[in-house]
Write an enzyme that holds these catalytic residues in place. Structure first.
Site, PDB file in Angstrom:
ATOM      1  N   LYS A  75     -32.355 -29.692  -1.305  1.00 48.24           N
ATOM      2  CA  LYS A  75     -32.611 -29.936  -2.732  1.00 48.24           C
ATOM      3  C   LYS A  75     -31.459 -30.747  -3.277  1.00 48.24           C
ATOM      4  O   LYS A  75     -30.346 -30.719  -2.728  1.00 48.24           O
ATOM      5  CB  LYS A  75     -32.705 -28.607  -3.487  1.00 48.24           C
ATOM      6  CG  LYS A  75     -33.509 -28.693  -4.747  1.00 48.24           C
ATOM      7  CD  LYS A  75     -34.996 -28.634  -4.441  1.00 48.24           C
ATOM      8  CE  LYS A  75     -35.850 -28.744  -5.669  1.00 48.24           C
ATOM      9  NZ  LYS A  75     -37.271 -28.449  -5.359  1.00 48.24           N
TER      10      LYS A  75
HETATM   11  P1  NAD Z   1     -41.626 -31.757 -15.093  1.00 47.54           P
HETATM   12  O1  NAD Z   1     -40.321 -32.265 -15.494  1.00 47.54           O
HETATM   13  O2  NAD Z   1     -42.769 -32.693 -14.866  1.00 47.54           O
HETATM   14  O3  NAD Z   1     -42.144 -30.680 -16.157  1.00 47.54           O
HETATM   15  C1  NAD Z   1     -41.399 -29.578 -16.586  1.00 47.54           C
HETATM   16  C2  NAD Z   1     -41.983 -29.114 -17.918  1.00 47.54           C
HETATM   17  O4  NAD Z   1     -41.340 -27.903 -18.286  1.00 47.54           O
HETATM   18  C3  NAD Z   1     -41.742 -30.108 -19.053  1.00 47.54           C
HETATM   19  O5  NAD Z   1     -42.917 -30.240 -19.812  1.00 47.54           O
HETATM   20  C4  NAD Z   1     -40.632 -29.438 -19.883  1.00 47.54           C
HETATM   21  O6  NAD Z   1     -40.714 -29.778 -21.251  1.00 47.54           O
HETATM   22  C5  NAD Z   1     -40.985 -27.986 -19.652  1.00 47.54           C
HETATM   23  N1  NAD Z   1     -39.866 -27.095 -19.921  1.00 47.54           N
HETATM   24  C6  NAD Z   1     -38.540 -27.267 -19.699  1.00 47.54           C
HETATM   25  N2  NAD Z   1     -37.837 -26.201 -20.132  1.00 47.54           N
HETATM   26  C7  NAD Z   1     -38.747 -25.334 -20.622  1.00 47.54           C
HETATM   27  C8  NAD Z   1     -38.651 -24.048 -21.210  1.00 47.54           C
HETATM   28  N3  NAD Z   1     -37.463 -23.442 -21.363  1.00 47.54           N
HETATM   29  N4  NAD Z   1     -39.795 -23.432 -21.619  1.00 47.54           N
HETATM   30  C9  NAD Z   1     -40.998 -24.049 -21.457  1.00 47.54           C
HETATM   31  N5  NAD Z   1     -41.148 -25.255 -20.906  1.00 47.54           N
HETATM   32  C10 NAD Z   1     -40.038 -25.889 -20.498  1.00 47.54           C
HETATM   33  O7  NAD Z   1     -41.360 -30.855 -13.796  1.00 47.54           O
HETATM   34  P2  NAD Z   1     -42.388 -30.413 -12.651  1.00 47.54           P
HETATM   35  O8  NAD Z   1     -42.281 -31.391 -11.541  1.00 47.54           O
HETATM   36  O9  NAD Z   1     -43.705 -30.101 -13.254  1.00 47.54           O
HETATM   37  O10 NAD Z   1     -41.659 -29.088 -12.148  1.00 47.54           O
HETATM   38  C11 NAD Z   1     -41.859 -27.847 -12.811  1.00 47.54           C
HETATM   39  C12 NAD Z   1     -41.493 -26.707 -11.874  1.00 47.54           C
HETATM   40  O11 NAD Z   1     -42.299 -26.792 -10.694  1.00 47.54           O
HETATM   41  C13 NAD Z   1     -40.047 -26.698 -11.375  1.00 47.54           C
HETATM   42  O12 NAD Z   1     -39.615 -25.366 -11.218  1.00 47.54           O
HETATM   43  C14 NAD Z   1     -40.140 -27.349 -10.012  1.00 47.54           C
HETATM   44  O13 NAD Z   1     -39.096 -26.958  -9.147  1.00 47.54           O
HETATM   45  C15 NAD Z   1     -41.476 -26.818  -9.538  1.00 47.54           C
HETATM   46  N6  NAD Z   1     -42.120 -27.611  -8.494  1.00 47.54           N
HETATM   47  C16 NAD Z   1     -42.423 -28.911  -8.687  1.00 47.54           C
HETATM   48  C17 NAD Z   1     -43.056 -29.635  -7.674  1.00 47.54           C
HETATM   49  C18 NAD Z   1     -43.498 -31.056  -7.860  1.00 47.54           C
HETATM   50  O14 NAD Z   1     -44.169 -31.584  -6.964  1.00 47.54           O
HETATM   51  N7  NAD Z   1     -43.184 -31.718  -8.950  1.00 47.54           N
HETATM   52  C19 NAD Z   1     -43.334 -29.015  -6.453  1.00 47.54           C
HETATM   53  C20 NAD Z   1     -43.027 -27.661  -6.287  1.00 47.54           C
HETATM   54  C21 NAD Z   1     -42.413 -26.976  -7.318  1.00 47.54           C
END
Ligand code: NAD
Length: 417
Positions: A107
């Site tokens: 990561k």
């Molecule tokens: P992203 O940046 O596209 O979206 C994150 C969202 O969370 C945003 O809308 C942001 O405004 C919101 N957010 C931030 N802080 C917040 C809070 N305190 N309360 C409510 N909402 C809040 O990110 P993503 O890629 O969708 O990732 C989200 C989660 O999923 C992370 O934990 C990431 O590790 C996990 N994840 C992502 C992927 C991927 O392919 N993108 C894969 C596996 C896991």
């Protein structure tokens, strides 16, 4: 205390220890798996738009590469630190192994406020970070992908910076890139698609009819919004959602297409007309069938777990549930689909993207979606059957499967000392 230790890294190690208890692991392997193989901390100085220079802290942690090159996202967020990146790298190792991918876990991240930075500043920061971790990453060693605060454009800048240094185009250095430069069809949707597949399989197991079922999404970003789209296509009503700026509810269910369009146009859900505002805390405690945490870690904890009133939690985010909360949810009979299973769709399609880049041969979206479903459903049913056989929660069963595969690979490879 080691340099890696923070609440979230302790939580990841404790989860590992809980699973290891059921595995009779070699103690030397166990000791090694509690810490990463390598960690790099870099300073990232960039020129801001006002002419000043700001220096950001960046990280890349590789947890284990017994099964193959490392894989894991890059996060831009103001709370990024070595402990968080280490926990996320460890979870990536178990996740790749559980899905049967020939990859290890890594990561990366930069501690910054991406929402306040211009496109130019983000590009400068990404390129300088890519240059600083250049020796650490590569198609044969460690392949980054998007995570919170990063996206396809970020990956395109990393791919370009890396390729400029190598002197030739190297698409396989990152996944989650735009399709025009070697990205895979279906990668943007992959994590949300996987989250919903695990919900569909759980609903069948629990005899829950998804048609008319209610769902709440915490974090309406890539994972949250795509999960909402596919849940809504399965007949669910999305009755609440939030992002970092606001939390909103509509008991009749949002029009998801409109909500996604609104978020794209306004970069926030704030002001969406067909909704009532609520607090972030209330959102998690709404009575619903399915809760999808898809933002940060440790949001379901000992303070609110007893107030959670859903039937299924599918962890789109990494590490959203603390170990204390896990026990409370288990006692309440809430079915938790753990992160390393629920959100593994992202890394599964990232693996497909990497394979396509190495072969310079690209698959159709239909083929990608079919293969994704095949792998994630297999992981789900293996986890469910182990959890029933050993009478352990789904999280422990998923960890046991992932950890066992890595430990077997390490034992057969032997110790180079
Ligand atoms: P992203 O940046 O596209 O979206 C994150 C969202 O969370 C945003 O809308 C942001 O405004 C919101 N957010 C931030 N802080 C917040 C809070 N305190 N309360 C409510 N909402 C809040 O990110 P993503 O890629 O969708 O990732 C989200 C989660 O999923 C992370 O934990 C990431 O590790 C996990 N994840 C992502 C992927 C991927 O392919 N993108 C894969 C596996 C896991």
């Amino acid at each position: 205390m080691s340099e890696y230790e923070t609440p979230i890294s302790r939580m990841a190690v404790e989860q590992f220890e809980r699973a290891a208890k059921h595995l009779d692991l070699d103690p030397n392997i166990s000791e090694r798996l509690k810490r990463p193989q390598r960690a790099l901390i870099v300073s990232v100085p960039i020129r801001m738009d006002d002419g000043s220079v700001e220096v950001f802290d960046g990280y890349r942690v590789q947890h284990n590469m017994a099964l193959g090159p490392c894989k894991g996202g890059i996060r831009y967020h103001h709370e990024v630190n070595l402990g968080e990146v280490t926990a996320l790298a460890m979870w990536m190792s178990w996740k790749c192994a559980l899905a049967g991918l020939p990859m290890g876990g890594a990561k990366g991240g930069i501690r910054c406020h991406p929402e306040t930075m211009s496109r130019n500043e983000l590009q400068n920061m990404t390129r300088r970070y890519a240059a600083e971790i250049f020796l650490f990453i590569g198609p044969d060693t460690d392949i980054p992908a998007p995570d919170m605060g990063t996206n396809q454009q970020t990956m395109a800048w990393i791919m370009d910076t890396y390729s400029q240094h190598r002197g030739f185009s190297t698409p396989g250095v990152v996944t989650g890139k735009p399709v025009s430069i070697g990205g895979s069809l279906g990668r943007i949707e992959a994590t949300g698609r996987g989250v919903v597949s695990t919900v569909v399989e759980t609903a069948k197991y629990l005899n829950l009819n998804l048609n008319g079922a209610t769902a709440v999404i915490q974090g309406f970003g890539n994972v949250g919004s795509v999960s909402a789209k596919y849940l809504s296509q399965s007949g669910c009503k999305i009755i609440a959602a939030n992002d970092s700026k606001t939390a909103i509810t509509n008991s009749k269910g949002f029009n998801i297409e409109k909500l996604i369009e609104y978020k794209i146009q306004n970069k926030t859900l704030k002001g969406f007309p067909e909704a009532e505002p609520i607090s972030h805390d209330e959102l998690l405690e709404i009575k619903c069938d399915i809760l999808i945490p898809a933002a940060l870690g440790r949001v379901i904890n000992e303070k609110n777990a007893s107030k959670i009133k859903c039937k299924i939690i599918s962890e789109g985010a990494n590490g959203p549930t603390t170990n204390e909360a896990d026990e409370i949810l288990f006692d309440k009979g809430i079915f938790v689909i753990p992160d390393i299973l629920a959100n593994s769709g992202g890394v599964i399609v990232s693996y497909f993207e990497w394979v396509q880049d190495l072969q310079n041969f690209f698959w159709s979206e239909e083929e990608i979606s079919k293969n994704l479903q095949k792998i994630i459903k297999k992981s789900f049913h293996e986890t469910l059957s182990l959890s029933q056989k050993k009478k352990v929660p789904m999280r422990i069963a998923a960890l046991m499967l992932g950890v066992r595969k890595i430990s077997d690979a390490m034992l057969v490879r032997g110790l180079y000392a």
